[in-house]
Design a protein around this motif. Structure first.
Motif, PDB file in Angstrom:
ATOM      1  N   GLY A 133      45.459 -27.891  52.835  1.00 58.10           N
ATOM      2  CA  GLY A 133      46.783 -28.082  52.258  1.00 58.10           C
ATOM      3  C   GLY A 133      47.354 -26.780  51.759  1.00 58.10           C
ATOM      4  N   ASN A 134      48.642 -26.794  51.462  1.00 58.46           N
ATOM      5  CA  ASN A 134      49.332 -25.564  51.068  1.00 58.46           C
ATOM      6  C   ASN A 134      49.614 -25.462  49.573  1.00 58.46           C
ATOM      7  N   SER A 135      49.274 -26.492  48.809  1.00 56.76           N
ATOM      8  CA  SER A 135      49.586 -26.496  47.383  1.00 56.76           C
ATOM      9  C   SER A 135      48.323 -26.389  46.532  1.00 56.76           C
ATOM     10  N   PRO A 136      48.183 -25.314  45.750  1.00 59.08           N
ATOM     11  CA  PRO A 136      47.037 -25.248  44.839  1.00 59.08           C
ATOM     12  C   PRO A 136      47.036 -26.395  43.846  1.00 59.08           C
ATOM     13  N   GLU A 137      48.228 -26.769  43.351  1.00 56.34           N
ATOM     14  CA  GLU A 137      48.323 -27.761  42.275  1.00 56.34           C
ATOM     15  C   GLU A 137      47.956 -29.168  42.721  1.00 56.34           C
ATOM     16  N   SER A 138      48.381 -29.583  43.904  1.00 58.60           N
ATOM     17  CA  SER A 138      48.083 -30.945  44.333  1.00 58.60           C
ATOM     18  C   SER A 138      46.981 -31.010  45.378  1.00 58.60           C
ATOM     19  N   ASP A 139      46.975 -30.081  46.333  1.00 65.16           N
ATOM     20  CA  ASP A 139      46.011 -30.142  47.432  1.00 65.16           C
ATOM     21  C   ASP A 139      44.642 -29.597  47.040  1.00 65.16           C
ATOM     22  N   VAL A 140      44.626 -28.365  46.558  1.00 69.61           N
ATOM     23  CA  VAL A 140      43.345 -27.761  46.171  1.00 69.61           C
ATOM     24  C   VAL A 140      42.759 -28.491  44.967  1.00 69.61           C
ATOM     25  N   ALA A 141      43.575 -28.728  43.971  1.00 66.07           N
ATOM     26  CA  ALA A 141      43.075 -29.405  42.767  1.00 66.07           C
ATOM     27  C   ALA A 141      42.547 -30.790  43.097  1.00 66.07           C
ATOM     28  N   GLY A 142      43.288 -31.551  43.908  1.00 61.05           N
ATOM     29  CA  GLY A 142      42.848 -32.900  44.249  1.00 61.05           C
ATOM     30  C   GLY A 142      41.580 -32.909  45.075  1.00 61.05           C
ATOM     31  N   ALA A 143      41.511 -32.043  46.073  1.00 57.31           N
ATOM     32  CA  ALA A 143      40.312 -31.991  46.914  1.00 57.31           C
ATOM     33  C   ALA A 143      39.099 -31.574  46.108  1.00 57.31           C
ATOM     34  N   ASN A 144      39.271 -30.570  45.264  1.00 59.22           N
ATOM     35  CA  ASN A 144      38.143 -30.109  44.442  1.00 59.22           C
ATOM     36  C   ASN A 144      37.645 -31.224  43.519  1.00 59.22           C
ATOM     37  N   ARG A 145      38.574 -31.923  42.900  1.00 58.57           N
ATOM     38  CA  ARG A 145      38.181 -33.019  41.998  1.00 58.57           C
ATOM     39  C   ARG A 145      37.435 -34.123  42.736  1.00 58.57           C
ATOM     40  N   ALA A 146      37.861 -34.366  43.982  1.00 61.92           N
ATOM     41  CA  ALA A 146      37.260 -35.446  44.767  1.00 61.92           C
ATOM     42  C   ALA A 146      35.949 -35.033  45.424  1.00 61.92           C
ATOM     43  N   GLY A 147      35.578 -33.754  45.309  1.00 62.26           N
ATOM     44  CA  GLY A 147      34.307 -33.292  45.853  1.00 62.26           C
ATOM     45  C   GLY A 147      34.364 -32.808  47.278  1.00 62.26           C
ATOM     46  N   LEU A 148      35.583 -32.633  47.835  1.00 60.50           N
ATOM     47  CA  LEU A 148      35.717 -32.081  49.177  1.00 60.50           C
ATOM     48  C   LEU A 148      35.758 -30.562  49.106  1.00 60.50           C
ATOM     49  N   ARG A 149      35.535 -29.925  50.229  1.00 61.09           N
ATOM     50  CA  ARG A 149      35.741 -28.485  50.327  1.00 61.09           C
ATOM     51  C   ARG A 149      37.221 -28.241  50.621  1.00 61.09           C
ATOM     52  N   SER A 150      37.867 -27.439  49.808  1.00 61.49           N
ATOM     53  CA  SER A 150      39.301 -27.228  49.939  1.00 61.49           C
ATOM     54  C   SER A 150      39.605 -25.977  50.749  1.00 61.49           C
ATOM     55  N   VAL A 151      40.642 -26.094  51.596  1.00 63.81           N
ATOM     56  CA  VAL A 151      41.126 -24.974  52.395  1.00 63.81           C
ATOM     57  C   VAL A 151      42.595 -24.779  52.053  1.00 63.81           C
ATOM     58  N   LEU A 152      42.928 -23.656  51.444  1.00 58.76           N
ATOM     59  CA  LEU A 152      44.314 -23.365  51.092  1.00 58.76           C
ATOM     60  C   LEU A 152      44.992 -22.645  52.251  1.00 58.76           C
ATOM     61  N   PHE A 153      46.056 -23.251  52.769  1.00 56.63           N
ATOM     62  CA  PHE A 153      46.847 -22.651  53.839  1.00 56.63           C
ATOM     63  C   PHE A 153      48.040 -21.939  53.205  1.00 56.63           C
TER      64      PHE A 153
END
Length: 226
Positions: A178-198
């Motif tokens: 995802g492209n948003s640190p606030e919703s994409d990275v934060a949400g993925a990290n909280r859910a235990g996924l590996r996050s990829v910031l585009f």
């Protein structure tokens, strides 16, 4: 971070796979003009408040009316003035006027041969479905979770969990792009996924910190998580 092999790749939609031809900054002045109202807020004000109204709204038009009315109220304006601007905005917005972001088709085609694919988006089903169809991506995902409508909005954990359940993968075996640190990275990290910031604009500091960064969707073919 887990070393478990990845089985599923989840995607954001807006700003990650597709972009509107006309931005909110393009449309809002047209909406004020069409409604015959002097501008009293900016597109950034709308974008900053969007997530506050997602869970209580029936669709994006209802969300926009609630948001614009609340902004008007805060600025000592009649909320009906905000609603009038929202109606004019909706008349200008066309959800089929979108472009795919370069590399989207290739990345999804290649990854589809290796992983289960899903999307988690803060957008209503009708609106997001029209966008994906307009760029030929409507059949790429096993499931699309419309966070804020079918579940809580990102960055809540729930929409990621629903998507993972649909594709039969655990969080430790999934990544989210995802492209948003606030919703994409934060949400993925909280859910235990590996996050990829585009981020097409290149490296920059972000909070929270993603596990991986890419500047082009073409880079996903090389599987930075592998």
């Amino acid at each position: 971070m887990t070393d478990a092999p990845v089985e599923a790749v989840l995607f954001d939609i807006d700003g990650t796979l597709v972009n509107y031809e006309r931005t909110p900054g393009d449309l809002l002045p047209l909406a004020f003009e069409a409604a015959g109202i002097d501008p009293f807020f900016h597109a950034a004000d709308y974008e900053a408040r969007y997530g506050e109204f997602a869970e209580e709204s029936r669709d994006v038009q209802d969300l926009r009316k609630r948001c614009f009315a609340d902004i008007a109220r805060e600025k000592d304006r009649d909320p009906d003035v905000g609603r009038a601007v929202a109606r004019a905005y909706a008349a200008e917005r066309d959800h089929t006027r979108v472009d795919h972001i370069p590399g989207a088709h290739r990345a999804l085609a290649v990854l589809d041969s290796r992983y289960s694919l899903a999307a988690v988006t803060n957008g209503g089903p009708g609106m997001q479905g029209r966008k994906l169809a307009a760029v030929g991506l409507q059949d790429r995902f096993e499931t699309v979770v419309h966070a804020g409508y079918e579940t809580a909005a990102k960055p809540a954990v729930e929409p990621f969990q629903v998507a993972l359940s649909a594709v039969g993968a655990g969080a430790e075996r999934a990544v989210y792009v995802g492209n948003s640190p606030e919703s994409d990275v934060a949400g993925a990290n909280r859910a235990g996924l590996r996050s990829v910031l585009f981020n097409r604009d290149g490296p920059e500091q972000s909070t929270p910190e993603p596990h991986y960064r890419v500047e082009s969707l073409h880079d996903l073919v090389d599987e930075p998580w592998a």
